[in-house]
Enzyme design. Structure first.
Site, short mmCIF file in Angstrom:
data_model
loop_
_atom_site.label_atom_id
_atom_site.label_comp_id
_atom_site.label_asym_id
_atom_site.label_seq_id
_atom_site.Cartn_x
_atom_site.Cartn_y
_atom_site.Cartn_z
N GLU A 1 -31.41 -72.05 25.34
CA GLU A 1 -32.31 -73.19 25.15
C GLU A 1 -31.46 -74.35 24.67
O GLU A 1 -30.58 -74.18 23.82
CB GLU A 1 -33.40 -72.88 24.13
CG GLU A 1 -34.31 -74.06 23.80
CD GLU A 1 -35.35 -73.73 22.73
OE1 GLU A 1 -35.77 -74.67 22.00
OE2 GLU A 1 -35.75 -72.57 22.61
N GLU B 1 -34.98 -83.24 18.89
CA GLU B 1 -36.17 -82.86 18.14
C GLU B 1 -36.24 -83.75 16.90
O GLU B 1 -35.22 -84.04 16.27
CB GLU B 1 -36.14 -81.40 17.72
CG GLU B 1 -36.30 -80.42 18.88
CD GLU B 1 -36.26 -78.98 18.41
OE1 GLU B 1 -37.31 -78.29 18.51
OE2 GLU B 1 -35.19 -78.54 17.94
#
Length: 734
Positions: free
Chosen positions: A141, A146
């Site tokens: 991933e 974020e």
């Protein structure tokens, strides 16, 4: 002359210096914009994006409503709202690239303005398109950006792998942070620059974290296969915590654009890599690069219906797969790309886990402890099988589940589902169930008791409606280990188009056996999609070297057509056989002597099964008694039920009183499948009987004239099966 030579040397050395000292300058000349969404429309472009639905963690419910995702003033707005919806108190949106189309290597960037106030996690991230190394986090991933609004001004970039994961075993995810004080009020460009050696994380082109490839295996670096882009705005969760009294709704994650740049060298093909026999209208594509041309070529008899020289083609398949090849030319840069495609009778994609867990889903309830991993030690065939280790149980058998979804069944059709399985100890149970994905109604299901040996289990049913289904394997009965491999979901119609496993050798030699007798020496290998039989000593008899496949269903009273491509290093004879796979080794198809030459040819023959039905028959080739190497490809055995609309029974029983003709009423022209002998009743002696021989493509290959007018019946022995004939005669007796 010396000065000219000296100048040339200077030019050569300068080029070498540039190539080796400044390779990035040369490489940059081949970087292209391969995908983008500038969000200049009025609605989300659903040719580029798909929506996620429901709850995947946190406190929100994802929807595809314009209330949660809209485009205006040139930006995408993902909107988090406080509202009661589907049992949740908050709604938001998650968008991902359509069909999980991904890229391997390149620069992925987005210009984003982030929301504020506590309780939100907006993200711009990537997940694997293929899950080639297993489910999350094994296949990786990449979190490009974020932002935890409860911890303002800090941007996070993170990678997850099997080695670096949230469980902290062995280590936690790797990442970095950077301080962006106006992230909530201004647009910033968040990006990764990803190569085979490293992934750089950037904000406004400033690198703040680099993850390097340590070349120690996929556990630490699974980033060698395609990943697709995701945009979402999550609410709540353990990182951000729930909204509080300072939270303001609605909150918006605003995206100005998303762009992907790649080197031409990094381009890949995308499309269906597991189509069924005779699938039509299948799309394959490479990135759409301005002023680029793509030259496509296909394996076997597959056809490009449209799109040659463009970035996207539409393909009709037959019964054979192989590599699609695309040569992409953009200015002075070019790249040739291969994309393997497996064509079969199986509706399930990646049925033997040879491409990891691509297309498969795993469900492990939070109430249980279980792992689902790929194993190379317990494979039934090929290189991989699935290993499910159940350590604690929940309250339902489906709390531990492996499934493949989005399959379609048609009302009235018969289906057969089979799989191979075993367990670490005997008497473990597993539930195979086929359900409607919308209302969860069950179409078929059965509980099987496994042994410690590989056993094939089969389930048959007739669909009572047309529906989208999931095929689920439930293992929540007992703790222990379960092993699964080689799934098949098909119909009799598809299966009978070619009973052979791996007839095009796209899975190497899987399904095929090469045997030697009587001191013969030979080896078999698959090279460039062909099976090569290399013969050191061919023995004394043709059957001393044999390539074959068994467990075929050959039924009494049915007609079969066998076809294959073959050639040899020099002209030689081989024998093709369909027959019993045990003593007395009965041959069902008659003697099929095939004369090979150095050029690849397609050979075809047919036969009527007159013996009792054999569910374990074999198809093979006797290639001994010669040391000349032989090559095979595209082998097929299919049930033949009609010829030009007439059943084989009609033809054999001579029920065609007025066969089709060329317009001349005095000439009767009939097309039939040739058997061993053609009996022509020419007792009327009105004219010579002209017999034209055609192959199954209806191409004329030979012509014969019957001069035996004084005999009532002429016998024509076919030197090779599988031809059809057209002839102006009064009557046929076959």
């Amino acid at each position: 002359m010396k000065q000219k030579f000296k100048n040339n040397l200077i030019i050569i050395y300068s080029c070498i210096f540039i190539l080796f000292v400044f390779p990035s300058l040369v490489k940059a000349q081949c970087e292209r914009l391969v995908w983008a969404d500038e969000f200049n429309g009025t609605t989300v472009d659903q040719t580029k994006w798909q929506f996620g639905y429901g709850n995947t963690g946190g406190l929100h419910y994802y929807t595809d409503r314009e209330e949660n995702a809209t485009i205006s003033d040139g930006t995408l707005k993902i909107i988090a709202r406080e509202e009661s919806y589907m049992g949740f108190d908050y709604t938001s949106a998650l968008l991902f690239i359509k069909n999980k189309f991904g890229w391997r290597y390149g620069r992925m960037e987005a210009s984003i303005k982030l929301p504020g106030t506590p309780g939100f996690v907006p993200a711009f991230w990537m997940m694997p398109s293929d899950d080639i190394y297993g489910w999350w986090p094994n296949s990786g991933e990449i979190d490009i950006m974020e932002y935890v609004t409860t911890l303002p001004d800090t941007i996070h970039g993170t990678i997850h792998t099997q080695y670096y994961n949230l469980f902290g075993v062995p280590e936690l995810p790797q990442g970095g942070t950077t301080y962006i004080p106006d992230a909530e009020t201004a647009f910033h460009v968040y990006a990764v620059e990803w190569t085979e050696d490293k992934i750089d994380f950037l904000v406004d082109d400033n690198i703040y974290f680099t993850f390097n490839n340590q070349n120690s295996g996929y556990e630490k670096w699974p980033f060698d296969h395609p990943f697709y882009i995701i945009l979402n705005l999550a609410i709540g969760g353990g990182w951000a915590g729930p909204p509080n009294q300072n939270t303001v709704f609605p909150q918006i994650m605003e995206v100005d654009y998303v762009r992907v740049y790649q080197e031409v060298d990094d381009i890949i093909i995308s499309g269906d890599d597991f189509p069924q026999y005779n699938n039509e209208g299948v799309i394959y594509s490479v990135p759409d690069i301005d002023e680029a041309t793509t030259y496509w070529s296909l394996p076997g008899n597959a056809n490009i219906i449209s799109g040659q020289n463009s970035h996207q083609i539409i393909v009709d398949w037959d019964c054979f797969g192989g590599d699609i090849i695309a040569e992409v030319v953009s200015g002075s840069c070019s790249k040739t790309v291969n994309y393997p495609v497996k064509v079969s009778s199986n509706f399930l994609a990646n049925p033997g886990f040879e491409k990891g867990v691509k297309y498969w889903m795993s469900r492990v309830s939070h109430l249980v402890t279980a792992s689902t991993e790929l194993t190379t030690e317990e494979a039934h065939s090929g290189n991989f099988a699935l290993d499910i280790n159940v350590q604690t149980l929940g309250s339902n058998t489906w709390d531990i589940q492996v499934s493949q979804q989005d399959l379609v069944i048609e009302s009235g059709k018969q289906y057969e589902f089979s799989f191979w399985a075993k367990a670490d100890v005997g008497n473990r149970q597993i539930n195979a169930v086929i359900i409607n994905t919308n209302n969860y109604s069950v179409y078929a299901g059965e509980i099987y008791t496994l042994t410690t040996n590989w056993v094939q289990y089969t389930l048959q049913f007739t669909a009572n409606e047309t529906a989208t289904i999931a095929l689920n394997m439930d293992m929540g009965f007992t703790t222990g280990r379960y092993y699964l491999d080689d799934f098949v979901f098909t119909t009799p119609e598809l299966y009978n188009q070619n009973q052979l496993i791996n007839g095009d050798f796209t899975d190497g030699s899987n399904g095929w056996n090469l045997t030697t007798l009587g001191g013969a020496q030979a080896t078999g290998t698959v090279v460039n999609g062909e099976y090569a039989v290399s013969i050191v000593s061919g023995g004394n008899y043709s059957w001393d070297v044999h390539l074959g496949q068994e467990n075929l269903l050959i039924e009494n009273g049915k007609d079969y057509v066998v076809s294959f491509d073959a050639y040899s290093e020099a002209p030689r004879a081989i024998y093709a056989i369909v027959g019993k796979n045990a003593d007395p080794w009965t041959v069902y198809c008659g003697t099929q002597e095939i004369s090979l030459i150095a050029d690849k040819q397609t050979y075809t023959f047919s036969f009527l099964m007159n013996d009792i039905t054999d569910p374990q028959a074999r198809l093979g080739f006797d290639v001994g008694a010669s040391s000349t190497d032989v090559y095979f490809d595209n082998i097929c055995i299919a049930e033949e039920s009609t010829v030009q609309g007439y059943t084989m029974e009609q033809i054999r029983n001579n029920l065609l009183i007025n066969p089709p003709n060329s317009g001349d009423s005095s000439i009767r022209e009939l097309t039939i499948l040739a058997l061993d002998e053609i009996l022509i009743n020419d007792s009327a002696q009105t004219a010579q009987s002209v017999i034209n021989f055609y192959n199954l493509m209806m191409e004329k290959v030979a012509s014969e004239i019957n001069d035996s007018r004084n005999t009532d019946v002429s016998v024509w022995t076919m030197y090779n099966h599988g031809y059809v004939i057209k002839t102006p005669t009064n009557c046929f007796c076959i």
